[in-house]
Design a protein around this motif. Sequence first.
Motif, mmCIF file in Angstrom:
data_model
loop_
_atom_site.group_PDB
_atom_site.id
_atom_site.type_symbol
_atom_site.label_atom_id
_atom_site.label_comp_id
_atom_site.label_asym_id
_atom_site.label_seq_id
_atom_site.Cartn_x
_atom_site.Cartn_y
_atom_site.Cartn_z
ATOM 1 N N VAL A 62 0.093 -1.409 0.145
ATOM 2 C CA VAL A 62 -0.430 0.434 0.365
ATOM 3 C C VAL A 62 1.160 1.376 -0.210
ATOM 4 O O VAL A 62 2.062 1.413 0.600
ATOM 5 C CB VAL A 62 -0.692 0.103 0.971
ATOM 6 C CG1 VAL A 62 -1.825 -0.982 0.691
ATOM 7 C CG2 VAL A 62 -0.045 -0.099 2.587
ATOM 8 N N TRP A 63 0.072 2.223 -0.807
ATOM 9 C CA TRP A 63 0.585 3.530 -0.642
ATOM 10 C C TRP A 63 1.980 4.289 0.829
ATOM 11 O O TRP A 63 2.908 5.138 0.678
ATOM 12 C CB TRP A 63 -0.164 4.554 -1.617
ATOM 13 C CG TRP A 63 -0.521 4.717 -3.089
ATOM 14 C CD1 TRP A 63 -1.642 3.521 -3.326
ATOM 15 C CD2 TRP A 63 0.638 4.502 -3.804
ATOM 16 N NE1 TRP A 63 -1.243 3.592 -4.553
ATOM 17 C CE2 TRP A 63 -0.105 3.832 -4.569
ATOM 18 C CE3 TRP A 63 1.227 5.407 -4.102
ATOM 19 C CZ2 TRP A 63 -0.051 4.080 -6.478
ATOM 20 C CZ3 TRP A 63 2.004 5.306 -5.271
ATOM 21 C CH2 TRP A 63 1.208 5.510 -6.615
ATOM 22 N N HIS A 64 0.456 4.255 1.860
ATOM 23 C CA HIS A 64 1.202 4.426 3.827
ATOM 24 C C HIS A 64 2.141 4.052 3.179
ATOM 25 O O HIS A 64 3.689 4.440 3.777
ATOM 26 C CB HIS A 64 0.460 4.705 3.789
ATOM 27 C CG HIS A 64 -0.512 5.505 4.189
ATOM 28 N ND1 HIS A 64 -1.463 5.539 3.754
ATOM 29 C CD2 HIS A 64 -0.799 7.220 4.713
ATOM 30 C CE1 HIS A 64 -2.515 6.528 3.579
ATOM 31 N NE2 HIS A 64 -2.132 7.695 4.268
ATOM 32 N N VAL A 65 2.053 2.579 3.035
ATOM 33 C CA VAL A 65 3.683 1.678 4.166
ATOM 34 C C VAL A 65 4.563 2.097 3.244
ATOM 35 O O VAL A 65 5.887 2.142 3.946
ATOM 36 C CB VAL A 65 3.873 0.494 4.007
ATOM 37 C CG1 VAL A 65 4.281 -0.517 4.545
ATOM 38 C CG2 VAL A 65 2.170 0.272 4.518
ATOM 39 N N ALA A 66 4.829 1.877 2.098
ATOM 40 C CA ALA A 66 5.440 2.265 1.491
ATOM 41 C C ALA A 66 6.588 4.230 0.930
ATOM 42 O O ALA A 66 8.137 3.438 1.312
ATOM 43 C CB ALA A 66 6.104 2.199 -0.257
ATOM 44 N N ALA A 67 6.184 4.978 1.178
ATOM 45 C CA ALA A 67 6.118 5.674 1.420
ATOM 46 C C ALA A 67 6.719 5.866 2.826
ATOM 47 O O ALA A 67 8.410 6.495 3.140
ATOM 48 C CB ALA A 67 5.249 7.436 1.816
ATOM 49 N N LEU A 68 6.978 4.687 3.849
ATOM 50 C CA LEU A 68 6.716 5.734 5.459
ATOM 51 C C LEU A 68 8.513 4.764 5.479
ATOM 52 O O LEU A 68 9.795 4.768 6.320
ATOM 53 C CB LEU A 68 5.973 4.636 6.074
ATOM 54 C CG LEU A 68 4.620 6.078 6.705
ATOM 55 C CD1 LEU A 68 3.776 5.459 7.704
ATOM 56 C CD2 LEU A 68 5.238 7.200 6.775
ATOM 57 N N ARG A 69 8.420 3.616 5.235
ATOM 58 C CA ARG A 69 9.514 3.173 4.581
ATOM 59 C C ARG A 69 10.441 3.500 3.705
ATOM 60 O O ARG A 69 11.664 3.732 4.353
ATOM 61 C CB ARG A 69 8.966 1.255 4.514
ATOM 62 C CG ARG A 69 8.854 0.782 4.484
ATOM 63 C CD ARG A 69 9.129 0.270 5.905
ATOM 64 N NE ARG A 69 7.759 -0.999 6.534
ATOM 65 C CZ ARG A 69 7.057 -0.233 7.533
ATOM 66 N NH1 ARG A 69 6.645 0.971 7.968
ATOM 67 N NH2 ARG A 69 5.706 -1.173 8.736
ATOM 68 N N TYR A 70 10.533 3.993 2.678
ATOM 69 C CA TYR A 70 11.310 5.169 1.881
ATOM 70 C C TYR A 70 11.984 6.077 3.264
ATOM 71 O O TYR A 70 12.811 6.323 3.242
ATOM 72 C CB TYR A 70 10.835 4.839 0.788
ATOM 73 C CG TYR A 70 11.592 6.322 -0.369
ATOM 74 C CD1 TYR A 70 13.264 5.793 -0.093
ATOM 75 C CD2 TYR A 70 11.258 6.989 -0.893
ATOM 76 C CE1 TYR A 70 13.267 6.453 -1.854
ATOM 77 C CE2 TYR A 70 12.010 7.543 -1.648
ATOM 78 C CZ TYR A 70 13.064 7.442 -1.671
ATOM 79 O OH TYR A 70 14.098 7.919 -2.719
ATOM 80 N N ALA A 71 11.041 6.290 3.935
ATOM 81 C CA ALA A 71 11.596 7.617 4.433
ATOM 82 C C ALA A 71 12.433 7.665 5.588
ATOM 83 O O ALA A 71 13.354 8.577 5.592
ATOM 84 C CB ALA A 71 10.121 8.317 5.736
ATOM 85 N N THR A 72 12.606 5.991 6.148
ATOM 86 C CA THR A 72 13.772 5.758 7.013
ATOM 87 C C THR A 72 14.738 5.962 6.446
ATOM 88 O O THR A 72 15.945 6.284 7.020
ATOM 89 C CB THR A 72 13.253 4.820 7.783
ATOM 90 O OG1 THR A 72 12.997 3.497 7.136
ATOM 91 C CG2 THR A 72 11.846 5.045 8.668
#
Length: 328
Positions: A62-72
Amino acid sequence: MKNEGPYVLEWIAHHLAIGFDNIMIFSADCDDQTDRMLDRLEEMRLIKHCPNPKRIFKQLGVWHVAALRYATMFNMYTDSDWVLAIDVDEFLEITPGNHHLNDLFEQSPAFDLMSFTVVGYNSSNIKHIGDGSVQGQFFQGQMDINDLNNPAGKKSAAVKTLGRNGIPGAMFRNHRPKIDNFSQTDQVWLNGAGNAMPPEFTDRKVNLHPAENSIGLAHVNHHSLRSMESFMVKVDRGDAVNEAKMGLDDARIANVVTYWNKRNAGLDVAKRIPEKPADYDAVYKKLKSDPALSAMHETALNVHSQKIERILTTEGGRKLAEIIGYFD
């Protein structure tokens, strides 16, 4: 963010004024100037803007998970003392003092994590997007906010969590970190009233918590509908998590109506004025004084007006508009 142009400047101004100094935003497939506005804000050294990696790597979930993992993966994240995941339709409201993060830290017991109750707001039966303002336009919660301080209320609510960065075992997530056996550690996890969160919440992988006695220091105002026009554009855009959930076709329109009816509750609830950070007006004025941002904001409003005109020419769009009372 995806096609959130009318709402970008207010949201950025609010969270800059409240005390966040590192803001990272991920966008996906915008056609209304949202991504261009974010580029300009990055040029002004106010935020970091990145395309959501799921645009390229479809297998990322899902979009949220992809973004949050990338943010780290960014130094902006690893260098931050505190982190919070929050969406463009959500506004952190701090009650004490000047409604700033410093006031929250000064007025609350020492903590490592604080989960804020998410208070949903209805449409207030407002039809039009207007100038895109949210905090200055929608004043009715889906329930009376005072009910959340009633121990007999037995209400449950979702949370958004501010956490000290680098807590062992804490994975950055949309609602709250999931930490095995948290209650056995020496870390402190509070709710938005400064009360300790119980092991039934901290040690389980749940996003809801008992909301009574959970506000007073801070909470999150969630405007999942905004105006009727805003909602129709959101439906046309599609759900950010579940593609099968929202759309104007026959297969999804029933889901959409259920979503609206659930979140448009509380139209008889007493109005309340959310507390904005003391510096909000000055920060917003500074953003609007930038000619490029101001022009793109106006373009975004025009694009959304055009989207509404197109949506209302479709069978699904007209059906939805009629059901939610747009033609009354």
